[in-house]
Design an enzyme around this catalytic site. Structure first.
Site, short mmCIF file in Angstrom:
data_model
loop_
_atom_site.label_atom_id
_atom_site.label_comp_id
_atom_site.label_asym_id
_atom_site.label_seq_id
_atom_site.Cartn_x
_atom_site.Cartn_y
_atom_site.Cartn_z
N GLY A 118 -35.54 39.27 33.03
CA GLY A 118 -35.06 37.89 32.77
C GLY A 118 -33.96 37.72 32.08
O GLY A 118 -33.37 36.70 31.70
N THR A 119 -33.07 38.88 32.03
CA THR A 119 -31.81 38.79 31.15
C THR A 119 -30.49 38.45 31.94
O THR A 119 -29.62 38.29 31.45
CB THR A 119 -31.46 40.05 30.43
OG1 THR A 119 -31.70 41.17 31.53
CG2 THR A 119 -32.52 40.31 29.41
N HIS A 178 -51.76 33.89 6.01
CA HIS A 178 -50.68 34.23 6.58
C HIS A 178 -49.33 33.64 5.94
O HIS A 178 -48.39 34.20 5.64
CB HIS A 178 -50.82 33.83 8.36
CG HIS A 178 -51.49 34.84 9.01
ND1 HIS A 178 -51.20 36.34 9.00
CD2 HIS A 178 -52.55 34.83 9.92
CE1 HIS A 178 -52.26 36.96 9.61
NE2 HIS A 178 -52.95 36.08 10.30
N LYS A 228 -29.84 39.97 35.37
CA LYS A 228 -28.97 41.11 36.15
C LYS A 228 -28.88 40.74 37.83
O LYS A 228 -27.61 40.87 38.36
CB LYS A 228 -30.16 42.37 36.36
CG LYS A 228 -30.29 42.97 34.83
CD LYS A 228 -30.96 44.13 34.88
CE LYS A 228 -32.51 43.96 35.33
NZ LYS A 228 -33.28 42.90 34.33
N GLY A 259 -31.38 46.34 32.07
CA GLY A 259 -31.85 45.48 30.80
C GLY A 259 -33.08 44.93 31.15
O GLY A 259 -33.79 45.12 32.00
N HIS A 289 -57.44 31.27 7.23
CA HIS A 289 -56.91 32.38 7.78
C HIS A 289 -55.47 32.27 8.00
O HIS A 289 -54.69 33.26 7.55
CB HIS A 289 -57.43 32.56 9.28
CG HIS A 289 -57.05 33.96 9.91
ND1 HIS A 289 -57.59 35.00 10.16
CD2 HIS A 289 -55.97 34.21 10.46
CE1 HIS A 289 -57.09 36.02 10.75
NE2 HIS A 289 -55.91 35.36 11.17
N GLU A 290 -55.11 31.22 8.45
CA GLU A 290 -53.81 30.63 8.85
C GLU A 290 -53.11 30.61 7.36
O GLU A 290 -51.84 30.82 7.36
CB GLU A 290 -53.52 29.55 9.67
CG GLU A 290 -53.97 29.50 11.17
CD GLU A 290 -53.43 30.67 11.70
OE1 GLU A 290 -52.26 31.05 11.35
OE2 GLU A 290 -54.00 31.47 12.68
N ASP A 315 -54.19 40.57 14.89
CA ASP A 315 -53.48 41.18 13.70
C ASP A 315 -53.67 42.62 13.65
O ASP A 315 -52.67 43.37 13.52
CB ASP A 315 -54.07 40.55 12.59
CG ASP A 315 -53.73 39.09 12.46
OD1 ASP A 315 -52.86 38.66 13.27
OD2 ASP A 315 -54.67 38.26 12.00
#
Length: 669
Positions: free
Chosen positions: A240-241, A465, A243, A237, A461-462, A537
């Site tokens: 950080g999952t 988006h 294990k 995996g 710009h934002e 982007d």
């Protein structure tokens, strides 16, 4: 977490060098020095004035000048009974019984002084005290003179070898035990406190692993039906999952000896050490069978053989892997030893290691879904004093799509630290929001000064988006948009909340590309110029365009082909120069078409973009509700199910000319 080092010590191993041995050797040396100077105490030492008085009394029988360094004074027998000579020692070595001694700096000077002193006392020549020159060997002193430097050198050598070979701890800590296993043993004397109750969001993986634990506890339940215990369990995996956490829970629940070590512990600069440590590890495990061995990051020794090796050279990792393959399922394999391992790179592992009979089970541990994140939040919120009215595990799970367990733990910890910094009595939802912004976008740059012209460009710009994402049907719903600088170079970002889905259609990918182009398109539409703020982007859409054409086969001219992973084992491209040129041209055409589409959409929605940009300049942060109040509800609102979302997306706009990779959520743990 305690470890039982006594159980890790192989039988027959020599005693470990301890620091108190050094103190014992020093004590013996000091004792020897004391013994070599017996009889030379401070009470029997005199000076020339005392000797002069003795000769004046006629008490001195003779003086032996030993090795031209010490004058030993012998009294007459009748004078020893007098009170003033009771301090005589009567000591010495080699049969000598001197009464006093006098250190002599120069033998010639002392002899001359004796002659002058006796002439001053007018002692007749025949009655004068004789001074005899005696050569007396000091065997103990001579031996110490040679042995002491050798002992010091030996001690320094042992200490240096101990340091170079890894220091104290474990049977592999000394240079002569370098081939021994470094595994840490957990048993009834060193119990792990983590159980399956502490592991949340991994229900399917827990069920598989719990069956192995149950087999060790109740083997007859399975053997009665002809079942056999799996020889190996591989946990696969992303980082950080959970294990390693799942392996710790196995150690806490199994009730059998549990050996654990890292794959890198087998790798050493000396040839043959890795294979020797594998043999020693399984030898210790068989002695304590039934037991479990856990190897974390097994890709350190389990890489596929034959990749990038020089002909005729020796590969220590391959030797270690070969020995591991034999121990797991070889000619003389024993029962009762289960091997667990974890890796986040299963693609590089050797196929012989992954076959049934070695790793019978490969358990995939993926990022948790909405229900899994809720369960993980509940585990971590137990240790945090929260405001129960505002903080809810389900709400937090909805705010963190695509986050792994380690990232959720980080969010909870950051929220608690932020609340403490604000001198609050409990952690509120606002603290979690601030922690989420910090993890996604980076630390807020409160002192970063931006001139008004640049700030206006960032706002438009934002806004570009946000408007593109608002009106495109398949774009992810907007959560908030901000122009507050965060992180190293991000001057603003837009945060979206995508659905949990496992496949993506072509029109969805095109809408996402068009939304990503919204920032640069807004600059072109409203200012007639472009800036470096769209670097992140462009990086995202370029990669996405190449994936659509070369991986997913979504281009009509290139065709239904996929070159994913085909060039890993080859130094050449898996396609011709003509195909490469065609791919490059199609990528440019695809990107240009979506860029023009974004410009057209923003031109049509020019008033909404300007309104949103002005509000951003005034408030700096706008939420989804603010957008609904400004421009109305979203036209293509999608119904979100509780079990669908796959990865959050954050646009880091105006990140300057740096290669900013903070444009995706969640950040890699």
């Amino acid at each position: 977490m305690s470890t039982n080092k006594q159980d890790n010590k192989p039988e027959g191993g020599g005693p470990k060098f301890q620091s108190y041995w050094l103190y014992a050797i020093m004590s013996l040396v000091l004792l020897a020095l004391v013994v070599s100077n017996l009889g030379t105490g401070s009470d029997s030492k005199i000076d020339k004035q005392r000797l002069f008085q003795m000769m004046e009394d006629g008490a001195v029988e003779r003086i032996d000048l030993v090795n031209n360094t010490t004058a030993e004074v012998y009294l007459k027998s009748e004078m020893k009974e007098e009170e003033r000579y009771k301090d005589a020692s009567g000591g010495g070595l080699s049969g000598s019984r001197y009464d006093y001694y006098l250190p002599v700096g120069d033998a010639a000077v002392f002899t001359s002084w004796m002659t002058e002193a006796q002439e001053t006392l007018e002692i007749p020549f025949r009655d004068r005290t004789p001074v005899n020159s005696v050569a007396r060997p000091n065997y103990l002193g001579d031996a110490l003179q040679w042995l002491l430097p050798l002992a010091v050198i030996a001690i320094i050598w042992i200490v240096l070898m101990r340091r170079l070979s890894g220091g104290a701890g474990g049977p592999g800590g000394q240079i002569f035990n370098i081939g021994k296993s470094k595994a840490t043993l957990f048993d009834q004397n060193s119990k792990v406190n983590i159980t399956f109750a502490d592991v949340a969001g991994l229900d399917e993986a827990k069920e598989e692993v719990m069956e192995v634990v149950d087999f060790l506890k109740n083997p007859k339940k399975y053997t009665a039906l002809g079942g056999k215990i799996p020889k190996g369990v591989l946990l696969v995996g992303p980082p950080g999952t959970g294990k390693t956490l799942l392996a710790k829970a196995v150690a806490g629940e199994a009730g059998v000896p549990f050996f654990t070590m890292s794959g890198s512990d087998f790798v050493e600069m000396f040839v043959g050490v890795g294979a020797s440590r594998v043999r020693d590890l399984f030898k210790q495990a068989r002695e304590k069978a039934p037991c479990i061995i856990f190897i974390d990051e097994i890709d350190a020794i389990g890489r596929a053989r034959g990749r990038g090796n020089m002909q005729g050279g020796n590969d220590e990792r391959e030797n270690t892997l070969n020995q591991l393959l034999v121990e797991m399922d070889g000619f003389s394999t024993d029962k009762g030893v289960i091997l667990m391992a974890a890796t986040n790179r299963p693609d590089v592992l050797d196929s012989a290691l992954l076959r049934p009979g070695r790793f019978d089970r490969q358990i995939g541990i993926d990022r948790p879904d909405l229900k899994g994140r809720e369960a993980i939040f509940k585990v971590h919120l137990k240790n945090i004093k929260t405001d129960n009215d505002s903080v809810d595990a389900f709400t937090l799970a909805e705010m963190t799509p695509g986050f792994a367990g380690a990232e959720i733990a980080n969010i909870c910890n950051e929220a608690a630290l932020i609340a403490a910094r604000r001198n609050q009595d409990s952690v509120t939802l606002d603290d979690f929001n601030y922690a989420l912004d910090k993890v996604i976008g980076g630390l807020e740059k409160k002192n970063k000064l931006i001139n008004p012209d640049e700030k206006e460009i960032i706002a438009y710009h934002e806004a570009g988006h946000a408007i593109c994402g608002w009106y495109l049907e398949h774009a992810s719903p907007l959560v908030k948009v901000t122009i507050v600088p965060r992180g190293v170079a991000a001057l603003g970002y837009a945060q979206y909340l995508p659905k949990e889905q496992y496949i993506t259609r072509t029109e969805q990918m095109l809408d996402m590309m068009c939304m990503t182009f919204g920032g640069r398109a807004a600059e072109q539409v409203f200012f007639g110029k472009i800036s470096t703020g769209a670097q992140n982007d462009l990086d995202k859409v370029t990669k996405q365009a190449y994936d659509m054409i070369t991986v997913y086969g979504m281009d009509e001219k290139v065709g239904q082909v996929s070159f994913y992973g085909m060039s890993r084992d080859s130094y050449q491209r898996p396609y011709s120069d003509e195909t490469s040129t065609l791919i490059d041209n199609r990528v440019r055409e695809l990107l240009e078409s979506q860029y023009q589409r974004a410009q057209k959409l923003l031109t049509e929605k020019r008033e909404q973009v300007e309104l949103l940009a002005k509000q951003l300049l005034e408030k700096e942060v706008l939420s989804r509700k603010d957008l609904e109040d400004l421009i109305g509800p979203r036209p293509h609102e999608q119904i979100h199910e509780e079990t669908t979302d796959w990865a959050g997306v954050v646009d880091n706009a105006h990140d300057g000319e740096t290669n900013n990779t903070n444009g995706s959520v969640p950040p890699q743990a």
